[in-house]
Design an enzyme around this catalytic site. Structure first.
Site, PDB file in Angstrom:
ATOM      1  N   ASP A  23      -1.771  -5.852   8.899  1.00 25.90           N
ATOM      2  CA  ASP A  23      -2.657  -4.791   8.431  1.00 25.90           C
ATOM      3  C   ASP A  23      -3.842  -5.462   7.761  1.00 25.90           C
ATOM      4  OD1 ASP A  23      -3.732  -2.399   7.729  1.00 25.90           O
ATOM      5  OD2 ASP A  23      -2.277  -1.900   6.175  1.00 25.90           O
ATOM      6  N   LYS A  69     -13.648  -0.307   4.015  1.00 24.29           N
ATOM      7  CA  LYS A  69     -14.128  -1.035   2.826  1.00 24.29           C
ATOM      8  C   LYS A  69     -15.287  -1.961   3.183  1.00 24.29           C
ATOM      9  CE  LYS A  69     -10.125   0.513   1.447  1.00 24.29           C
ATOM     10  NZ  LYS A  69      -9.554   1.195   0.327  1.00 24.29           N
ATOM     11  N   TRP A 111       0.862  -1.194   0.000  1.00 23.80           N
ATOM     12  CA  TRP A 111       0.000   0.000   0.000  1.00 23.80           C
ATOM     13  C   TRP A 111       0.897   1.243   0.000  1.00 23.80           C
ATOM     14  CZ3 TRP A 111      -2.046   2.489   5.010  1.00 23.80           C
ATOM     15  CH2 TRP A 111      -2.935   3.526   4.711  1.00 23.80           C
TER      16      TRP A 111
END
Ligand code: PMP
Length: 408
Positions: free
Chosen positions: A219, A255, A138
């Site tokens: 994560d 999300k 990311w």
């Protein structure tokens, strides 16, 4: 008119803006009727619009009309009704570590804030200041860790030839890490590649983590998005917890609840001895107080209601399935069209990759053509957000990819 005085900020260099957010701004300003946004990882429905999950809409009206609620501050560590079920969601309902008080949880400014708070805590209190992140990862990881003074190193993750996991190279790099070094792992639906280790590979990663005495920094921003099954997507986290590893878990609800702008997330610190918990919480609270004082209430209230109610939870799982299955259908639609067009190359990786993104393998020059000539917006590394595809634009996208790959 008086002459402008030289500003004390005159020496500050202007740097380029964030490439992804700039791309979104360009997309919004584009007036072409067939423009397509495949840039940012945010779910869109089949009409290309943001989707408020029906369960979120329902709970939103319950929360906003609840006469017992007000707009007072939350505690520094956030809403306990939110952090406790959030920990169970990722670590497992039956998790021994949660039951036995081995977990310190703090509500954060979504996943980004969890990464930041976790990093800040490690920079102050962890014996190693070195963190290994996957290459690629990311786009924000490196910046977050460097910002707090950690030394960032990378481990290989993606094999360009197979478009799969560079597993042997990854393990070899982890073997080189020093005792106590921090290793960042995406729990599922790796961003940007969409490539995850298998359960067998996770088991082998855990062996190296144990043998090298590494500290795991998970994560998790896509639980429920990868397979549509919440527990399967948390398998790695739960496996590491069962092995008794000390670790951190950064959790985002952007999300899977579609709560992007509400900044809803948590940091969970799992420790081998519950006696350490009070001290850890107190230090996290001290850091949080100086940074944001206390976290935002609204998104946490929505998530808390859903996680604490069996029937709302079921509705949420249904909504998650709507999103994950539409994305999977779009993977097949794009792959099938490229195959039908006979587009040079192989395209099976689009259906094999999972989660929100596909790492197409399109070279930066081809991406530039897609953006500049065809109004299809995607990251320069060839990553596309699958949720930006729908039954109305997938033909156009496939045709344009075909053209740029052929050099037409
Ligand atoms: N981690 C990863 C891997 C991500 O992809 C994202 C979102 N793109 C985040 C963390 C953080 O997202 P947010 O701050 O919206 O929760």
């Amino acid at each position: 008119m008086t002459a402008d005085k030289m500003s004390q900020f005159a020496g500050i260099a202007t740097i380029p803006g964030d490439p992804l957010f700039e791309l979104v701004a360009r997309y919004k300003a584009d007036t072409f009727d067939k423009k397509v946004d495949l840039s940012i990882g945010a779910y869109r429905d089949d009409t290309g619009h943001p989707w408020v999950l029906p369960v979120v809409k329902k709970v939103d009206s319950l929360v906003s009309s609840d006469p017992t609620l007000d707009h007072e501050y939350l505690p520094i560590t956030g809403l306990a009704d939110f952090t406790a079920p959030a920990a169970r969601l990722v670590l497992g309902k039956k998790s021994d570590v949660v039951k036995a008080g081995h977990v310190a949880s703090v509500q954060t400014i979504s996943g980004t804030g969890a990464n930041h708070l976790g990093a800040l805590f490690l920079a102050r209190h962890h014996r190693s200041k070195v963190i290994y992140i996957p290459d690629p990862t990311w786009a924000n990881h490196r910046a977050i860790f460097e910002n707090v003074g950690l030394t960032v190193k990378t481990y290989p993750y993606f094999d360009k030839a197979t478009r799969g996991l560079a597993f042997d190279d990854m393990l070899a790099a982890l073997e080189q890490a020093n005792d106590g070094d921090i290793i960042l792992l995406h729990a599922c639906a790796h961003n940007p590649t969409g490539v995850d280790p298998s359960q067998e590979q996770w088991t082998r990663i855990a062996e190296v983590v144990k043998r090298r005495n590494l500290f795991t920094f998970f994560d998790t921003a896509y639980q429920g998005f990868a397979s549509g099954d919440l527990d399967r997507d948390a398998w790695a986290v739960q496996h590491f917890a069962q092995l008794g590893f000390e670790m951190m878990v950064c959790q985002s609800f952007s999300k899977n609840f579609g709560l992007y702008g509400q900044r809803t997330g948590a940091l969970h610190v799992v420790m081998s001895d519950p006696a350490a918990r009070t001290a850890v919480i107190s230090q996290l609270a001290k850091l949080q107080r100086a940074e944001i004082s206390n976290p935002p209430a609204y998104g946490a209230r929505i998530v808390a209601r859903v996680l604490n109610s069996e029937s709302l939870f079921e509705e949420w799982v249904h909504d998650l399935n709507v999103m994950s299955s539409r994305i999977i259908a779009m993977r097949h639609a794009l792959r099938d069209r490229l195959v039908q067009l006979g587009t040079p190359g192989t395209w099976d990786h689009i259906v094999n990759q999972i989660g929100m993104f596909s790492f197409t393998g399109l070279a930066p020059e081809l991406v530039d053509r897609l953006v500049n000539e065809f109004h299809i917006y995607l990251s320069r590394n060839g990553r596309i957000s699958m949720a930006g595809l729908n039954t109305h634009n997938v033909d156009y996208v496939a045709q344009c990819i075909d053209k740029v790959v052929r050099g037409n």
